[in-house]
Design an enzyme around this catalytic site. Structure first.
Site, short mmCIF file in Angstrom:
data_model
loop_
_atom_site.label_atom_id
_atom_site.label_comp_id
_atom_site.label_asym_id
_atom_site.label_seq_id
_atom_site.Cartn_x
_atom_site.Cartn_y
_atom_site.Cartn_z
N CYS A 2 0.84 -1.19 0.00
CA CYS A 2 0.00 0.00 0.00
C CYS A 2 0.87 1.24 0.00
O CYS A 2 2.07 1.19 0.28
CB CYS A 2 -0.91 0.02 1.22
N GLY A 28 -0.49 0.43 -5.15
CA GLY A 28 -1.80 -0.19 -5.00
C GLY A 28 -2.81 0.40 -5.95
O GLY A 28 -2.98 1.62 -5.97
N ASN A 101 0.40 0.60 5.93
CA ASN A 101 1.07 -0.26 4.95
C ASN A 101 1.83 -1.33 5.70
O ASN A 101 2.66 -1.02 6.56
CB ASN A 101 2.04 0.58 4.09
N GLY A 102 1.56 -2.59 5.39
CA GLY A 102 2.24 -3.69 6.08
C GLY A 102 1.27 -4.79 6.43
O GLY A 102 0.19 -4.92 5.83
N TYR A 257 11.41 -4.48 -6.67
CA TYR A 257 10.19 -4.39 -7.46
C TYR A 257 9.27 -3.23 -7.12
O TYR A 257 8.86 -2.48 -8.01
CB TYR A 257 9.41 -5.71 -7.31
N THR A 303 9.82 -2.42 -14.29
CA THR A 303 10.72 -2.35 -13.15
C THR A 303 12.12 -2.85 -13.47
O THR A 303 13.10 -2.38 -12.89
CB THR A 303 10.15 -3.16 -11.97
N ASP A 365 13.89 -9.79 -16.07
CA ASP A 365 12.76 -9.36 -15.24
C ASP A 365 13.28 -9.08 -13.84
O ASP A 365 14.36 -9.53 -13.46
CB ASP A 365 11.67 -10.42 -15.20
N ASP A 366 12.48 -8.34 -13.06
CA ASP A 366 12.93 -8.01 -11.70
C ASP A 366 12.91 -9.24 -10.81
O ASP A 366 13.74 -9.39 -9.92
CB ASP A 366 12.06 -6.90 -11.10
#
Length: 506
Positions: A2, A28, A101-102, A257, A303, A365-366
């Protein structure tokens, strides 16, 4: 994952919050919310959708006040109900709203304690609502009509003692100000900045520094693990360490990422960390295959572009953009249901045939999570005429679920879980699969700030730094995150079983 933001200014903050949330939209795309207060009243608007879809002119006109917080979220464990959009609100004490966030790893236990001991009802399945009620209860226990900064810091101290897991939080206490705080391990990012005006200083707290920069705020610093920063409505700022034994162990996947490359997190430039990842990846490729026949390095947008560019430079081969991305398709690894995820890949990317035909291509790719996207992309490269298709991951193999706020799939749905690199190579259909070494990934990030104690690398090594994760917890998490369970929740939501938020400003 988030994104959170809070602002204390000298004028209405609705537009500034809106603009900051759009900058954090990459964290998000499922839901967005904003709350402000003026004249001891709060004004809240939140709903499912992108920032631009949730907030219209009529909503912005009602979001009055020079103090406010905002949030963008993606669905956790398949839930897309608007009832879990943030910020959350409780009316006692004072009227508190919170954006988080978390992930709390003891959320279920806390929810039971809140009901039995604190006599508080939790109305959703969100751990963010649990965290809000813990903070509110601890502040209410102090019994003050007008809370002081020390009261706020004492409440945060109590939160640290009760809550486990990862949390970066911004809470608004109606009529008093906002407080930002971070878990004692500093797993999720949060920072604050300052902007000088003729009327006095303005402050902003956000998940990433890029949100501050975009709004003309100067980054002051990251909030330290366990620390709380309290900004009163008049612009007075206070900070205090509220944890007993804080140690900084930020999530390294932010640098792989999630974070924007133009952000600085805990003193580490995300862009430079990704450059170093590409350099390390190239060095490993040269060790493994010094006589490689790579003609061109092509990133999987977006990314991985920074790492791929540096990898090509070190290898001494061409760097080319071979895939064009449709930017209106969401991230695929969080989509509920395999069919929807597989269908979206071809809608999301289109190959430029002239960059592939007759060439040995190294796709970068990441990271590789489920592997279904990788398999489709490898086939797209072959369909475009590539002679050989190699695949490199700027991160090590993702073998374990994340418990600290990233809604990765269940362990059994991770392509690397219980498999060798050779088996994964065969499954995705590449001629050569190259993973980053974990030590090289850590060094890539750590070089930016040698003072960081350590890193949360749990998705790669299965070591959960909070020390409270056992087999039973992982089993429960796997059940919640399975594709079958996500599909069921999606059907329930589409059938109208979601709860309507009574505080939503429609």
């Amino acid at each position: 994952m988030c994104g959170i933001v809070g602002i204390v200014a000298k004028e209405n903050v609705n537009q500034a919050l809106y603009d900051a949330l759009t900058v954090l939209q990459h964290r998000g795309q499922d839901a967005a919310g904003m709350v402000t207060y003026q004249d001891d009243r709060f004004f809240l608007r939140k709903d499912n959708g992108l920032v631009r879809d949730v907030f219209h002119t009529r909503h912005m006109q009602r979001l009055q006040g020079h103090v406010g917080i905002g949030h963008v979220r993606y669905p956790t464990a398949g839930s897309s109900s608007s009832a879990e959009a943030q910020p959350f609100y409780v009316n006692s004490p004072y009227g508190i709203t919170l954006a988080h966030n978390g992930n709390l790893t003891n959320a279920e236990e806390l929810a039971q304690d809140l009901f039995r001991s604190d006599l508080r009802h939790i109305n959703t399945n969100s751990d963010s609502e649990v965290l809000l009620n813990v903070f509110a209860h601890e502040l209410q226990k102090l019994g003050k009509l007008n809370p002081t900064k020390d009261d706020v810091f004492d409440a945060v101290r109590a939160v640290h003692k009760r809550c486990k897991g990862a949390y970066a939080v911004i809470a608004m206490i109606t009529g008093y100000g906002i407080v930002g705080f971070r878990d004692p391990n500093g797993i999720r990012p949060i920072c604050y900045g300052k902007r000088e005006t003729p009327e006095g200083p303005e402050y902003m707290i956000a998940s990433e520094s890029v949100a501050l920069n975009s709004m003309g705020f100067t980054l002051v610093r990251d909030i330290a693990p366990g620390e709380a920063v309290y900004i009163e409505s008049d612009g007075q700022l206070y900070a205090d360490q509220c944890a007993e034994a804080p140690e900084l162990h930020p999530c390294i996947f932010e640098h792989v990422y999630f974070a924007r490359p133009d952000s600085i997190i805990d003193g580490v430039s995300v862009y430079k960390a990704r450059l170093r990842m590409g350099e390390k990846l190239a060095e490993k490729a040269l060790r493994v295959r010094p006589d490689h026949d790579i003609d061109v390095v092509i990133p999987i947008p977006d990314t991985s572009r920074t790492s791929a560019m540096q990898m090509a430079h070190v290898l001494g081969v061409k760097f080319r953009e071979g895939f064009i991305k449709n930017r209106y398709i969401g991230r695929t690894f969080i989509m509920p249901g395999q069919q929807q995820r597989k269908k979206s890949v071809r809608q999301k990317l289109n190959a430029i045939e002239l960059e592939f035909r007759g060439k040995n291509v190294m796709l970068v790719d990441d990271s590789i999570v489920r592997g279904t996207t990788c398999k489709e992309i490898v086939q797209m490269a072959r369909d475009a005429g590539a002679k050989k298709v190699y695949f490199a991951s700027a991160a090590p193999a993702v073998r374990y679920p994340n418990v600290y706020g990233i809604d990765m799939p269940a362990a059994k749905e991770l392509i690397a879980h219980g498999r060798t690199e050779q088996e994964i190579e065969k499954l995705i259909g590449s001629d050569w699969l190259l993973y980053q070494d974990l030590d090289d990934l850590i060094e890539s990030a750590h070089e930016g700030n040698p003072h960081i104690t350590g890193w949360d690398c749990s998705v790669f090594n299965g070591k959960y730094i909070t020390g409270d994760i056992d087999a039973a917890y992982l089993s429960s998490l796997e059940q919640a995150r399975s594709d079958d369970n996500k599909a069921k929740k999606e059907r329930d939501t589409n059938d109208g079983h979601g709860i309507i938020d009574l505080h939503n400003n429609n």
